[in-house]
Design an enzyme around this catalytic site. Sequence first.
Site, mmCIF file in Angstrom:
data_model
loop_
_atom_site.group_PDB
_atom_site.id
_atom_site.type_symbol
_atom_site.label_atom_id
_atom_site.label_comp_id
_atom_site.label_asym_id
_atom_site.label_seq_id
_atom_site.Cartn_x
_atom_site.Cartn_y
_atom_site.Cartn_z
ATOM 1 C CG PHE A 21 -13.520 -2.789 4.637
ATOM 2 C CD1 PHE A 21 -13.426 -1.576 5.325
ATOM 3 C CD2 PHE A 21 -14.406 -3.733 5.114
ATOM 4 C CE1 PHE A 21 -14.215 -1.321 6.460
ATOM 5 C CE2 PHE A 21 -15.200 -3.485 6.240
ATOM 6 C CZ PHE A 21 -15.096 -2.288 6.908
ATOM 7 C CG ASN A 22 -10.634 -7.414 2.060
ATOM 8 O OD1 ASN A 22 -11.608 -7.037 2.704
ATOM 9 N ND2 ASN A 22 -9.921 -8.428 2.423
ATOM 10 C CB ILE A 65 -0.959 -0.015 1.218
ATOM 11 C CG1 ILE A 65 -1.876 -1.246 1.134
ATOM 12 C CG2 ILE A 65 -1.785 1.276 1.285
ATOM 13 C CD1 ILE A 65 -2.635 -1.569 2.416
ATOM 14 N NE ARG A 121 -13.553 -11.655 4.814
ATOM 15 C CZ ARG A 121 -14.489 -12.453 5.335
ATOM 16 N NH1 ARG A 121 -15.768 -12.276 5.023
ATOM 17 N NH2 ARG A 121 -14.178 -13.437 6.160
ATOM 18 N N GLY A 136 -12.689 -18.188 13.003
ATOM 19 C CA GLY A 136 -12.664 -16.727 13.157
ATOM 20 C C GLY A 136 -13.038 -15.942 11.916
ATOM 21 C CE LYS A 151 -2.693 -2.767 11.582
ATOM 22 N NZ LYS A 151 -1.769 -1.749 11.098
ATOM 23 C CB SER A 211 -7.110 -3.504 9.696
ATOM 24 O OG SER A 211 -7.736 -4.673 9.270
ATOM 25 C CE1 TYR A 218 -2.263 -6.361 10.972
ATOM 26 C CE2 TYR A 218 -4.504 -7.113 10.507
ATOM 27 C CZ TYR A 218 -3.456 -6.245 10.261
ATOM 28 O OH TYR A 218 -3.593 -5.255 9.319
ATOM 29 C CG LEU A 229 -9.234 -14.278 -2.821
ATOM 30 C CD1 LEU A 229 -9.105 -15.785 -2.630
ATOM 31 C CD2 LEU A 229 -10.719 -13.885 -2.869
ATOM 32 C CG ASN A 286 5.946 -8.502 4.087
ATOM 33 O OD1 ASN A 286 6.393 -9.558 3.628
ATOM 34 N ND2 ASN A 286 4.659 -8.198 4.022
HETATM 35 N N1 LIG Z 1 -3.040 -5.203 2.762
HETATM 36 C C1 LIG Z 1 -4.168 -5.271 3.433
HETATM 37 O O1 LIG Z 1 -5.080 -6.016 3.039
HETATM 38 C C2 LIG Z 1 -4.386 -4.431 4.680
HETATM 39 C C3 LIG Z 1 -5.682 -4.349 5.206
HETATM 40 C C4 LIG Z 1 -5.879 -3.595 6.362
HETATM 41 C C5 LIG Z 1 -4.823 -2.922 6.955
HETATM 42 N N2 LIG Z 1 -3.572 -3.048 6.431
HETATM 43 C C6 LIG Z 1 -2.472 -2.325 7.106
HETATM 44 O O2 LIG Z 1 -1.869 -1.444 6.179
HETATM 45 C C7 LIG Z 1 -0.473 -1.320 6.431
HETATM 46 C C8 LIG Z 1 0.285 -1.602 5.160
HETATM 47 O O3 LIG Z 1 -0.096 -2.878 4.667
HETATM 48 P P1 LIG Z 1 0.588 -3.525 3.374
HETATM 49 O O4 LIG Z 1 -0.399 -4.462 2.808
HETATM 50 O O5 LIG Z 1 1.197 -2.478 2.536
HETATM 51 O O6 LIG Z 1 1.717 -4.373 4.116
HETATM 52 P P2 LIG Z 1 3.220 -4.645 3.657
HETATM 53 O O7 LIG Z 1 3.730 -5.731 4.526
HETATM 54 O O8 LIG Z 1 3.287 -4.830 2.185
HETATM 55 O O9 LIG Z 1 3.915 -3.254 4.032
HETATM 56 C C9 LIG Z 1 4.372 -2.952 5.319
HETATM 57 C C10 LIG Z 1 5.798 -2.444 5.193
HETATM 58 O O10 LIG Z 1 6.256 -2.085 6.494
HETATM 59 C C11 LIG Z 1 7.623 -2.483 6.622
HETATM 60 N N3 LIG Z 1 7.847 -2.619 8.064
HETATM 61 C C12 LIG Z 1 7.240 -3.458 8.943
HETATM 62 N N4 LIG Z 1 7.682 -3.220 10.200
HETATM 63 C C13 LIG Z 1 8.584 -2.196 10.115
HETATM 64 C C14 LIG Z 1 9.365 -1.481 11.066
HETATM 65 N N5 LIG Z 1 9.351 -1.790 12.365
HETATM 66 N N6 LIG Z 1 10.168 -0.491 10.615
HETATM 67 C C15 LIG Z 1 10.217 -0.164 9.289
HETATM 68 N N7 LIG Z 1 9.490 -0.811 8.354
HETATM 69 C C16 LIG Z 1 8.680 -1.813 8.760
HETATM 70 C C17 LIG Z 1 7.731 -3.757 5.800
HETATM 71 O O11 LIG Z 1 9.042 -4.012 5.339
HETATM 72 C C18 LIG Z 1 6.768 -3.472 4.633
HETATM 73 O O12 LIG Z 1 7.462 -2.915 3.530
HETATM 74 C C19 LIG Z 1 -0.173 -2.273 7.583
HETATM 75 O O13 LIG Z 1 -0.178 -1.532 8.779
HETATM 76 C C20 LIG Z 1 -1.343 -3.238 7.547
HETATM 77 O O14 LIG Z 1 -1.605 -3.783 8.816
HETATM 78 C C21 LIG Z 1 -3.335 -3.767 5.309
#
Ligand SMILES: NC(=O)c1ccc[n+]([C@@H]2O[C@H](COP(=O)([O-])OP(=O)(O)OC[C@H]3O[C@@H](n4cnc5c(N)ncnc54)[C@H](O)[C@@H]3O)[C@@H](O)[C@H]2O)c1
Length: 333
Positions: free
Chosen positions: A181-182, A25, A233, A296, A156, A128, A152, A203, A45
């Site tokens: 959401f997604n 994101i 979803r 869940g 949040k 989230s 998780y 998914l 990640n």
């Molecule tokens: N993708 C989804 O479906 C979704 C849905 C709801 C909420 N979110 C939230 O949105 C945010 C981004 O999600 P995403 O899908 O891009 O995830 P992602 O894992 O692709 O991106 C998260 C990034 O944070 C970095 N990271 C993690 N911990 C770190 C730290 N301590 N210091 C520096 N960098 C760190 C990782 O390397 C990664 O690049 C997250 O907080 C996630 O919980 C995502």
Amino acid sequence: MNLLYLVYFGKSNMKVLLTGGLGYIGSHISYLLGNRAVIIDNLSNSNLNYKKLLPFCKVYKKDANFKNLNDLFSKENISHVIHLAAFKSVSESLINPTKYYKNNVSSTIELLESMKENKIYNLIYSSSATVYGNSHTSPLDENLSLNAINPYGSTKIICENLIKEFIQSNINFKSIALRYFNPIGSHPEIKLPDKPRGEAENLMPKIIKCILEKKILKIYGNDYPTKDGTCIRDYMHVLDLANAHIKSLKIIKKIKGFKAINIGSGTGFTVLEIIRQFQRSNNVKLNYKYVKRRKGDPAICFSKVDQAKKFLGWRPKYNLDQMCKDAWKSYNF
Ligand SMILES: NC(=O)c1ccc[n+]([C@@H]2O[C@H](COP(=O)([O-])OP(=O)(O)OC[C@H]3O[C@@H](n4cnc5c(N)ncnc54)[C@H](O)[C@@H]3O)[C@@H](O)[C@H]2O)c1
């Protein structure tokens, strides 16, 4: 200068820090912000070739901890922070909860302390839909009680509460928590795929992986009370989600304190509908089989998006066909 940014923020030199800005994101938001984006990401990640794909962004390959953030804030002219850095796998959080509390909660505490020290008052937080748990009936609105059903989700809720309480004692501070959401899909021209380092949990990357590796996708449960028995979803294009952040950056000056806003399409699709649409949109074949329900998983989960429309003037633009096409394109090289 990025056109979108210019429209919203004029010619100011202020920049936006994205923690976790090299993730799925964050990379899309960074792309929209252009040279206004400063990123801190420890690559835990992300495999993103950011030098090629986001050459205009300043990147700190570091942990988002107090010391590194202080150091960064002293060098960059940051006015707003988008805090995305977190671990996001529900199943991993059930096996290793301390890893999730340590990373997701600690990084938020250290970010708040560092923002306070450096007098930076505007925070967009990546929350989230998981904060609603599975005891409410959809559409889910922001006033419902929060109830985590996995570690998780707990992180949040804790971070949202932490930010709220922090604001009560720091009145200059404001925050918008976007409850995603997604998100699916990808930028149609540049390749910023949802490609986690470990096992995919969402998914869309699972569908793509199964097609590419000629594996069988497991669908968890076909006996839910939905039209075809599979879970419902709420899916939105990741670029629509990224845009909600740009709108939040603009609107945050008008809010007081803390505000939570759902970001979703406001409608739901079943897992089977997504699979069928993906096959149609990309002219591919996916093999799947039904397995037992996952513990869940709520049967139906979709958002009420009135707040996003009213406060942010945001509504999603992309349809499911486009989301499926863009997701496939982002992997297909
Ligand atoms: N993708 C989804 O479906 C979704 C849905 C709801 C909420 N979110 C939230 O949105 C945010 C981004 O999600 P995403 O899908 O891009 O995830 P992602 O894992 O692709 O991106 C998260 C990034 O944070 C970095 N990271 C993690 N911990 C770190 C730290 N301590 N210091 C520096 N960098 C760190 C990782 O390397 C990664 O690049 C997250 O907080 C996630 O919980 C995502």
